[in-house]
Enzyme design. Structure first.
Site, PDB file in Angstrom:
ATOM      1  N   GLY A 112       0.829  -1.202   0.000  1.00 28.87           N
ATOM      2  CA  GLY A 112       0.000   0.000   0.000  1.00 28.87           C
ATOM      3  C   GLY A 112       0.864   1.253   0.000  1.00 28.87           C
ATOM      4  O   GLY A 112       0.488   2.289   0.544  1.00 28.87           O
ATOM      5  N   GLY A 114       1.661   2.944  -2.628  1.00 26.43           N
ATOM      6  CA  GLY A 114       1.387   3.801  -3.779  1.00 26.43           C
ATOM      7  C   GLY A 114       2.102   3.356  -5.035  1.00 26.43           C
ATOM      8  O   GLY A 114       2.519   4.195  -5.851  1.00 26.43           O
ATOM      9  N   SER A 115       2.251   2.041  -5.233  1.00 26.86           N
ATOM     10  CA  SER A 115       3.002   1.556  -6.393  1.00 26.86           C
ATOM     11  C   SER A 115       2.313   1.924  -7.718  1.00 26.86           C
ATOM     12  O   SER A 115       2.979   2.214  -8.701  1.00 26.86           O
ATOM     13  CB  SER A 115       3.224   0.048  -6.311  1.00 26.86           C
ATOM     14  OG  SER A 115       1.998  -0.626  -6.201  1.00 26.86           O
ATOM     15  N   SER A 116       0.963   1.959  -7.725  1.00 29.27           N
ATOM     16  CA  SER A 116       0.252   2.302  -8.969  1.00 29.27           C
ATOM     17  C   SER A 116       0.572   3.732  -9.408  1.00 29.27           C
ATOM     18  O   SER A 116       0.839   3.993 -10.583  1.00 29.27           O
ATOM     19  CB  SER A 116      -1.262   2.186  -8.784  1.00 29.27           C
ATOM     20  OG  SER A 116      -1.590   0.961  -8.228  1.00 29.27           O
ATOM     21  N   ASP A 159      -0.794  10.453  -3.706  1.00 28.51           N
ATOM     22  CA  ASP A 159       0.252   9.460  -3.981  1.00 28.51           C
ATOM     23  C   ASP A 159       1.099   9.902  -5.185  1.00 28.51           C
ATOM     24  O   ASP A 159       2.311   9.702  -5.227  1.00 28.51           O
ATOM     25  CB  ASP A 159      -0.352   8.083  -4.317  1.00 28.51           C
ATOM     26  CG  ASP A 159      -1.168   7.501  -3.166  1.00 28.51           C
ATOM     27  OD1 ASP A 159      -1.497   8.257  -2.238  1.00 28.51           O
ATOM     28  OD2 ASP A 159      -1.470   6.300  -3.220  1.00 28.51           O
TER      29      ASP A 159
END
Ligand code: MEV
Length: 327
Positions: A112, A114-116, A159
């Site tokens: 979680g 914020g990889s996207s 993010d």
């Protein structure tokens, strides 16, 4: 052969999650875990994606069909980032027949962190480098925000801001305000709950709650906004006792929005009992990570307590550099 590699950092929400989606401020810090995106031209009119970390091997698509048809979740952000880039710069894309993309992450997409958003930012910037387009941070933020919004349908963009600008940011929805805070130390302890949360599901749950209890949730959001403003001051003056207390208050509101879990709460209470100044969940909730602030003296005990409560302590540091061209 010509190619570009760009990296972008992961992030941790320090204060203000959820309220941030609805016009209230939040505070985020970029952390020392990065995702790397390499793009090179190909001779065929194809898009190739290799993203081993998320199990994608030799994903292939015709250039003309980018953004169309069913797109696997793991490549959605990359493919729609390319679509956004092509829409913005339709001429320049004709320079090469096709492109090949490889991603490599030094953190798990399960955390979680914020990889996207990080992969979206790195993809757009890597395309800009490959196609010799000058792109400032604001433009990069806007294009990445459009991409992520198209997929998630809601979100503050915080993010993305962390991935673009780095450092520790005071941020207001949609990038209305993006202010880098003069912070050098931040004694954070991060614990992973072992459960992957789905941000969109959580955002939808909170939305439903706010529709049923609109006046109550509006008050919660306002209070969270006030916590954020007070926390900004406490962070800048290194008043970590206050930072911790404000984390505890913020956690109370996140509990009332229903986004904490038994596991997260156990880890949070364990950290507090072991002497942390304060602790809260970080990000959308429903799993993912919690964070705590403590003195050097209690750090070890706090970490042990988190592990004892079933969490995994992740060694991460705040205030990392934003998007970076690697070569
Ligand atoms: C996710 O990192 C933070 C949320 O506030 C969502 C958002 O701001 O877009 C839960």
């Amino acid at each position: 052969m010509k190619h570009s590699t760009v990296s972008a950092p992961a992030k941790l929400l320090l204060f203000g999650e959820h309220a941030a989606v609805y016009g209230h401020p939040c505070i985020v810090t970029a952390i020392n875990r990065r995702i790397f995106v390499t793009i090179s031209p190909t001779t065929e009119k194809k898009l190739y994606i290799n993203a081993n970390d998320v199990g994608i091997k030799n994903y292939t698509k015709d250039i003309a069909s980018i953004g169309k048809g069913t797109i696997p979740k793991e490549v959605q952000f990359i493919e729609l980032a390319i679509k956004e880039f092509v829409k913005t710069y339709p001429k320049v894309i004709k320079k090469f027949p096709g492109i090949q993309i490889t991603t490599k992450s030094d953190f798990s997409s399960q955390f979680g962190f914020g990889s996207s958003s990080a992969v979206t930012v790195a993809t757009i910037k890597a395309l800009a480098v490959l196609f010799d387009i000058k792109m400032n941070e604001k433009k990069l933020f806007t294009m990445a925000y459009k991409t992520v919004f198209a997929i998630q349908k809601r979100g503050s963009g915080v993010d993305i801001a962390a991935a673009v600008y780095g450092g520790t940011l005071f941020f207001i929805t949609g990038g209305k305000t993006v202010k880098k805070l003069p912070i050098d130390t931040l004694p954070l302890i991060v614990g992973y709950s072992g459960i992957k949360a789905d941000t969109v599901t959580l955002l939808n749950q909170v939305k439903q709650k706010s529709e049923k209890y609109s006046a109550i949730v509006a008050d919660i959001y306002n209070s969270i906004g006030n916590i954020v403003k007070r926390a900004k001051q406490a962070l800048v003056t290194k008043d970590f006792v206050t930072v911790g207390e404000l984390m505890n208050i913020n956690q109370g509101y996140l509990e009332s929005l229903g986004v904490s879990t038994q596991k997260l709460s156990n880890m949070i209470y364990a950290a507090r009992s072991a002497g942390a100044y304060g602790a809260k969940l970080s990000g959308a909730g429903g799993g993912d990570c919690m964070l705590a602030v403590s003195t050097k003296a209690t750090e070890k005990k706090v970490k042990q307590a988190i592990v004892h409560a079933g969490g995994e302590v992740l060694e991460v540091y705040a205030n990392a550099e934003g998007v970076r061209v690697e070569l």
